[in-house]
Design a protein around this motif. Structure first.
Motif, PDB file in Angstrom:
ATOM      1  N   GLY A  17      12.705  30.181 -26.390  1.00 50.71           N
ATOM      2  CA  GLY A  17      13.984  29.618 -25.979  1.00 50.71           C
ATOM      3  C   GLY A  17      13.906  28.261 -25.307  1.00 50.71           C
ATOM      4  N   SER A  18      12.700  27.711 -25.149  1.00 46.78           N
ATOM      5  CA  SER A  18      12.565  26.443 -24.412  1.00 46.78           C
ATOM      6  C   SER A  18      12.684  25.218 -25.311  1.00 46.78           C
ATOM      7  CB  SER A  18      11.206  26.401 -23.721  1.00 46.78           C
ATOM      8  OG  SER A  18      10.190  26.316 -24.701  1.00 46.78           O
ATOM      9  N   GLY A  19      12.508  25.410 -26.612  1.00 47.75           N
ATOM     10  CA  GLY A  19      12.535  24.270 -27.520  1.00 47.75           C
ATOM     11  C   GLY A  19      11.177  23.611 -27.702  1.00 47.75           C
ATOM     12  N   VAL A  20      10.216  23.989 -26.854  1.00 46.14           N
ATOM     13  CA  VAL A  20       8.860  23.453 -27.023  1.00 46.14           C
ATOM     14  C   VAL A  20       8.168  24.275 -28.102  1.00 46.14           C
ATOM     15  CG1 VAL A  20       6.647  23.040 -25.897  1.00 46.14           C
ATOM     16  CG2 VAL A  20       8.765  22.741 -24.613  1.00 46.14           C
ATOM     17  N   LYS A  21       7.574  23.563 -29.064  1.00 47.78           N
ATOM     18  CA  LYS A  21       6.969  24.271 -30.188  1.00 47.78           C
ATOM     19  C   LYS A  21       5.563  24.746 -29.857  1.00 47.78           C
ATOM     20  CE  LYS A  21       9.537  21.841 -33.774  1.00 47.78           C
ATOM     21  NZ  LYS A  21      10.000  20.506 -33.348  1.00 47.78           N
ATOM     22  N   VAL A  22       5.102  25.701 -30.636  1.00 49.72           N
ATOM     23  CA  VAL A  22       3.733  26.166 -30.468  1.00 49.72           C
ATOM     24  C   VAL A  22       2.925  25.725 -31.685  1.00 49.72           C
ATOM     25  CG1 VAL A  22       2.210  28.152 -30.223  1.00 49.72           C
ATOM     26  CG2 VAL A  22       4.472  28.165 -29.150  1.00 49.72           C
ATOM     27  N   ALA A  23       1.871  24.990 -31.424  1.00 49.68           N
ATOM     28  CA  ALA A  23       0.967  24.587 -32.496  1.00 49.68           C
ATOM     29  C   ALA A  23      -0.340  25.339 -32.322  1.00 49.68           C
ATOM     30  CB  ALA A  23       0.727  23.084 -32.428  1.00 49.68           C
ATOM     31  N   SER A  24      -0.995  25.599 -33.428  1.00 55.98           N
ATOM     32  CA  SER A  24      -2.285  26.282 -33.343  1.00 55.98           C
ATOM     33  C   SER A  24      -3.288  25.569 -34.243  1.00 55.98           C
ATOM     34  CB  SER A  24      -2.142  27.728 -33.807  1.00 55.98           C
ATOM     35  OG  SER A  24      -3.422  28.308 -33.949  1.00 55.98           O
ATOM     36  N   VAL A  25      -4.494  25.432 -33.752  1.00 47.04           N
ATOM     37  CA  VAL A  25      -5.539  24.931 -34.644  1.00 47.04           C
ATOM     38  C   VAL A  25      -5.956  26.097 -35.530  1.00 47.04           C
ATOM     39  CG1 VAL A  25      -6.355  23.167 -33.074  1.00 47.04           C
ATOM     40  CG2 VAL A  25      -7.349  25.442 -32.970  1.00 47.04           C
ATOM     41  N   ALA A  26      -6.465  25.767 -36.685  1.00 50.56           N
ATOM     42  CA  ALA A  26      -6.867  26.830 -37.603  1.00 50.56           C
ATOM     43  C   ALA A  26      -7.946  26.304 -38.542  1.00 50.56           C
ATOM     44  CB  ALA A  26      -5.664  27.326 -38.399  1.00 50.56           C
ATOM     45  N   THR A  27      -8.286  27.068 -39.536  1.00 56.75           N
ATOM     46  CA  THR A  27      -9.310  26.752 -40.545  1.00 56.75           C
ATOM     47  C   THR A  27     -10.666  26.457 -39.906  1.00 56.75           C
ATOM     48  OG1 THR A  27      -8.894  24.362 -40.712  1.00 56.75           O
ATOM     49  CG2 THR A  27      -7.560  25.813 -42.106  1.00 56.75           C
TER      50      THR A  27
ATOM     51  N   VAL B 284     -11.722  32.643 -45.324  1.00 55.20           N
ATOM     52  CA  VAL B 284     -11.679  32.731 -43.860  1.00 55.20           C
ATOM     53  C   VAL B 284     -10.671  31.727 -43.312  1.00 55.20           C
ATOM     54  CG1 VAL B 284     -13.014  32.334 -41.750  1.00 55.20           C
ATOM     55  CG2 VAL B 284     -14.025  33.609 -43.642  1.00 55.20           C
ATOM     56  N   LYS B 285     -10.651  30.518 -43.871  1.00 57.03           N
ATOM     57  CA  LYS B 285      -9.741  29.487 -43.379  1.00 57.03           C
ATOM     58  C   LYS B 285      -8.288  29.898 -43.594  1.00 57.03           C
ATOM     59  CE  LYS B 285     -12.969  25.679 -44.037  1.00 57.03           C
ATOM     60  NZ  LYS B 285     -13.244  24.415 -44.725  1.00 57.03           N
ATOM     61  N   VAL B 286      -8.013  30.438 -44.756  1.00 59.06           N
ATOM     62  CA  VAL B 286      -6.643  30.859 -45.048  1.00 59.06           C
ATOM     63  C   VAL B 286      -6.252  32.021 -44.139  1.00 59.06           C
ATOM     64  CG1 VAL B 286      -5.164  31.943 -46.785  1.00 59.06           C
ATOM     65  CG2 VAL B 286      -6.616  30.010 -47.426  1.00 59.06           C
ATOM     66  N   ALA B 287      -7.214  32.951 -43.937  1.00 60.80           N
ATOM     67  CA  ALA B 287      -6.926  34.091 -43.052  1.00 60.80           C
ATOM     68  C   ALA B 287      -6.652  33.609 -41.631  1.00 60.80           C
ATOM     69  CB  ALA B 287      -8.102  35.062 -43.073  1.00 60.80           C
ATOM     70  N   ASP B 288      -7.436  32.636 -41.206  1.00 61.57           N
ATOM     71  CA  ASP B 288      -7.283  32.043 -39.872  1.00 61.57           C
ATOM     72  C   ASP B 288      -5.877  31.458 -39.722  1.00 61.57           C
ATOM     73  OD1 ASP B 288      -8.212  31.310 -37.392  1.00 61.57           O
ATOM     74  OD2 ASP B 288      -9.246  29.494 -38.059  1.00 61.57           O
ATOM     75  N   THR B 289      -5.442  30.750 -40.771  1.00 59.66           N
ATOM     76  CA  THR B 289      -4.121  30.140 -40.760  1.00 59.66           C
ATOM     77  C   THR B 289      -3.031  31.205 -40.735  1.00 59.66           C
ATOM     78  OG1 THR B 289      -5.054  28.379 -42.120  1.00 59.66           O
ATOM     79  CG2 THR B 289      -2.652  28.463 -41.956  1.00 59.66           C
ATOM     80  N   SER B 290      -3.183  32.222 -41.587  1.00 60.90           N
ATOM     81  CA  SER B 290      -2.178  33.286 -41.662  1.00 60.90           C
ATOM     82  C   SER B 290      -2.032  34.001 -40.327  1.00 60.90           C
ATOM     83  CB  SER B 290      -2.555  34.307 -42.734  1.00 60.90           C
ATOM     84  OG  SER B 290      -2.742  33.641 -43.953  1.00 60.90           O
ATOM     85  N   LEU B 291      -3.176  34.186 -39.646  1.00 61.05           N
ATOM     86  CA  LEU B 291      -3.178  34.830 -38.333  1.00 61.05           C
ATOM     87  C   LEU B 291      -2.282  34.053 -37.366  1.00 61.05           C
ATOM     88  CD1 LEU B 291      -4.776  36.990 -36.518  1.00 61.05           C
ATOM     89  CD2 LEU B 291      -6.260  35.079 -35.931  1.00 61.05           C
ATOM     90  N   ALA B 292      -2.476  32.723 -37.357  1.00 63.70           N
ATOM     91  CA  ALA B 292      -1.711  31.879 -36.433  1.00 63.70           C
ATOM     92  C   ALA B 292      -0.235  31.869 -36.812  1.00 63.70           C
ATOM     93  CB  ALA B 292      -2.275  30.468 -36.435  1.00 63.70           C
ATOM     94  N   VAL B 293       0.042  31.795 -38.110  1.00 59.42           N
ATOM     95  CA  VAL B 293       1.433  31.752 -38.559  1.00 59.42           C
ATOM     96  C   VAL B 293       2.128  33.073 -38.237  1.00 59.42           C
ATOM     97  CG1 VAL B 293       2.949  31.597 -40.572  1.00 59.42           C
ATOM     98  CG2 VAL B 293       0.982  30.059 -40.360  1.00 59.42           C
ATOM     99  N   ALA B 294       1.408  34.179 -38.490  1.00 62.44           N
ATOM    100  CA  ALA B 294       1.986  35.492 -38.212  1.00 62.44           C
ATOM    101  C   ALA B 294       2.290  35.652 -36.727  1.00 62.44           C
ATOM    102  CB  ALA B 294       1.034  36.590 -38.679  1.00 62.44           C
ATOM    103  N   ALA B 295       1.454  35.036 -35.886  1.00 63.99           N
ATOM    104  CA  ALA B 295       1.672  35.145 -34.443  1.00 63.99           C
ATOM    105  C   ALA B 295       2.828  34.265 -33.982  1.00 63.99           C
ATOM    106  CB  ALA B 295       0.398  34.778 -33.694  1.00 63.99           C
ATOM    107  N   GLY B 296       3.316  33.409 -34.890  1.00 67.34           N
ATOM    108  CA  GLY B 296       4.506  32.630 -34.545  1.00 67.34           C
ATOM    109  C   GLY B 296       4.285  31.147 -34.346  1.00 67.34           C
ATOM    110  N   ALA B 297       3.146  30.623 -34.794  1.00 61.56           N
ATOM    111  CA  ALA B 297       2.903  29.190 -34.632  1.00 61.56           C
ATOM    112  C   ALA B 297       3.825  28.389 -35.546  1.00 61.56           C
ATOM    113  CB  ALA B 297       1.451  28.861 -34.951  1.00 61.56           C
ATOM    114  N   ALA B 298       4.523  27.412 -34.979  1.00 58.69           N
ATOM    115  CA  ALA B 298       5.432  26.587 -35.776  1.00 58.69           C
ATOM    116  C   ALA B 298       4.690  25.435 -36.433  1.00 58.69           C
ATOM    117  CB  ALA B 298       6.546  26.053 -34.890  1.00 58.69           C
ATOM    118  N   GLU B 299       3.508  25.153 -35.918  1.00 58.59           N
ATOM    119  CA  GLU B 299       2.724  24.042 -36.455  1.00 58.59           C
ATOM    120  C   GLU B 299       1.267  24.473 -36.534  1.00 58.59           C
ATOM    121  OE1 GLU B 299       3.456  20.848 -33.727  1.00 58.59           O
ATOM    122  OE2 GLU B 299       5.563  20.682 -34.269  1.00 58.59           O
ATOM    123  N   ILE B 300       0.633  24.088 -37.625  1.00 59.49           N
ATOM    124  CA  ILE B 300      -0.780  24.421 -37.806  1.00 59.49           C
ATOM    125  C   ILE B 300      -1.575  23.125 -37.874  1.00 59.49           C
ATOM    126  CG2 ILE B 300      -2.480  25.432 -39.390  1.00 59.49           C
ATOM    127  CD1 ILE B 300      -0.734  27.522 -38.044  1.00 59.49           C
TER     128      ILE B 300
END
Lengths: 312, 291
Positions: A111-121, A132-148
């Motif tokens: 609700g704050s408007g600040v996005k969550v980015a995650s490093v991946a791959t 592994v890289k794709v799985a890493d990315t999917s993990l972050a996206v599934a957790a709600g990361a708006a930016e990878i």
């Protein structure tokens, strides 16, 4: 450009021909231009604006082995309200964490408007299999990361296996779904500005929403001339394809002075259209405190001390 | 036959001493230092608020290392400064006499007294804890121990008179206990301060422990007094008006303030330990018995 951009990645040879067909970068010229733009004097009201703009562009980052959920929550609180004593300070653009801490950050920033980015791959080295890289990315996206923030395989890039790099970016982009994809070129390992230009184009053709200089784990990290080359690439890419790509220098930007130099560079290279958190970010951790200290100095007329700001 | 010509003198332009280096003033300004007779002596840098800011940054950076060094080590380095100062005796005497007011013999005594002052403070480094620390009786099964700790970064407005002895007498007590400092040298007589900077740079003193600015105290001191990352300020060389301004500014972050002396100071007199205690904190720890 003889081959249409859509088709350059159809085979290793066309991709190679395209990337090596890009005009070379005049190293001395790029250095001199970046240094010259770095001397612009931004003072008083313009500086105030620049500081607030820079705060709004910060990707507040913590990428340490010692990161804990508590530290991430503290950082998220800071991201929303960088200076607890001054509500006029804008929130930062995003926080950037490792995939396993995305859920914590998403919860803290709801609700704050600040996005969550995650490093991946397999950040930061990118040395793993595509699965592994794709799985890493999917993990972050599934957790709600708006930016990878993905890293490219520099080993493959330097070996000339551009298609492998291309396909990894495409696969990661696919795994991202609606999330934005930032592609980290790790320019400190690419050796030449020509390679930076090639990697920028490669990433953009493969579908990157942002191109990012560095992981912050390799020295040199972001530099002005490298960012200049990347800004030229996004400008030229927009002219060639009509698609706009953002730029994010990261690592080694610690002072307000540095941040303002980058803003000048953006304005003079890609243009004022890029002076927005949607198109330009600053990956940093300690920079935010310096921006806040400068802001307080301008508001109170006395030099601020680091004791009065939170530690990252 | 060639005509005999007079040798051109080298007109020196001195610089600041910040973080162990000798940078020009960020402002690019300098001013002429003249002898008591009005003759040109040298150009000195006129430091700006940004130089002061940089100096505070350098002092802050040097603080963990210097305050964390053993008292024994700090004493050795102060003693080393005394040795190096002794080696420049003639230069200091020339600089002090050029400013007028004192003859060569008296100036020599001043330099000797400065060397002695440094040696005296060097000796205090590992003794001040014994004098000011204590083990306190408490109503419980604990040890309770107090020990003096350095305050942090201290701004020093050096006395306008007594260019060397006065300067040494304000710097040494601040740094011997582990503080780092930013010093504004005497505006009229900065040359001994600049030469002292050259002494400090070759004395194993870590860069940034002492930073010396030349220029106007009235211009720079308020910035240091208001700086939120400065922990104490010694106003010895400030005139009454400046001292009041600085003390008001210093209140914002509760700096320790050493007010200017009411009477003219005789720098040759026994200094006592007040200048050291002015910039010390007392740390008290409770320690359970029997573990």
């Amino acid at each position: 450009m003889t081959t249409p951009l859509a088709e350059v990645a159809s085979s290793p040879s066309t991709l190679r021909a395209f990337l090596h067909g890009l005009p070379g970068v005049d190293r001395v010229g790029a250095d001199a231009r970046a240094a010259m733009l770095g001397t612009r004097s931004i003072k008083t009201t313009a500086k105030k604006q620049a500081i607030d703009m820079a705060i709004g562009m910060v990707d507040l980052t913590t990428l340490e082995g010692a990161d804990t959920p508590g530290k991430v929550r503290a950082m998220c609180a800071k991201a929303v309200r960088p200076d607890p004593t001054d509500s006029s300070v804008p929130p930062v653009a995003a926080v950037c964490v490792y995939p396993d801490l995305v859920a914590t950050a998403v919860e803290a920033l709801a609700g704050s408007g600040v996005k969550v980015a995650s490093v991946a791959t397999s950040f930061p080295s990118g040395r793993s299999s595509l699965e592994v890289k794709v799985a890493d990315t999917s993990l972050a996206v599934a957790a709600g990361a708006a930016e990878i923030d993905m890293v490219i395989d520099r080993g493959a890039f330097l070996a000339g296996d551009y298609l492998k790099v291309y396909e990894e970016i495409v696969a990661t982009k696919e795994a991202c779904g609606d999330s934005h994809l930032k592609v980290i070129l790790e320019t400190g390992e690419l050796a030449t500005y020509d390679n930076v230009r090639r990697a920028s184009w490669l990433a953009m053709i493969a579908g990157a929403d942002f191109i990012k200089t560095s992981t912050g784990k390799v020295s040199p990290a972001a530099t002005l001339p490298v960012t200049l080359v990347m800004l030229e690439a996004v400008r030229d890419f927009l002219a060639a394809t009509g698609r706009k790509v953002g730029v994010k220098p990261a690592g080694g930007i610690r002072t307000t002075k540095d941040a303002i130099k980058y803003l000048v560079l953006v304005n003079e290279t890609a243009g004022p259209d890029w002076l927005h958190a949607d198109w330009f970010r600053l990956g940093a951790s300690s920079l935010l405190n310096d921006l806040l200290m400068q802001r307080q100095k301008m508001a109170t007329g006395r030099y601020a001390g680091p004791d009065y700001f939170t530690l990252d | 036959m060639s005509e005999r010509t007079e040798r051109l003198s080298v007109r020196k332009t001195y610089k600041l001493f910040i973080g162990g280096a000798f940078p020009r003033s960020e402002s690019g300004r300098s001013y002429v230092v003249t002898s008591s007779k009005g003759d040109f002596l040298a150009n000195a840098a006129r430091a700006s608020r940004k130089d002061a800011r940089d100096a505070v940054g350098a002092a802050r950076k040097a603080f963990p290392g210097w305050s964390g060094a053993t008292a024994y080590n700090r004493g050795q380095i102060l003693y080393r400064i005394a040795e190096m100062l002794e080696g420049r005796r003639a230069q200091f005497v020339a600089e002090i006499t050029a400013m007028g007011g004192v003859g060569a013999k008296q100036a020599g005594e001043m330099v000797d007294a400065s060397v002695d002052r440094l040696v005296w403070y060097a000796g205090w480094s590992d003794k001040i804890g014994a004098v000011l620390g204590s083990s306190n009786p408490v109503a419980g099964p604990y040890f309770n121990l107090s020990s003096p700790e350095p305050t942090g970064v201290v701004a020093v407005v050096a006395p306008q008179e007594g260019p060397l002895l006065g300067l040494v007498s304000v710097i040494a007590p601040v740094i011997v206990t582990g503080n780092t400092c930013v010093v504004i040298a005497s505006e009229r007589a900065p040359l001994p301060a600049i030469t002292l900077a050259e002494v400090l740079a070759t004395s194993d003193l870590p860069g940034g422990v002492v930073n010396i600015l030349t220029g106007s105290a009235a211009e720079i001191a308020p910035w240091l007094a208001g700086h939120m990352d400065v922990n104490g300020i010694d106003l010895t060389g400030a005139d009454p008006e400046l001292a009041v301004t600085c003390e008001e500014l210093a209140a914002e972050n509760l700096k320790r303030v050493l007010r200017p002396p009411v009477d003219r100071v005789n720098w040759l007199a026994d200094p006592g330990i007040e200048r050291m205690t002015a910039f010390l904190e007392t740390k008290t720890v409770w320690h359970p018995i029997g573990i």
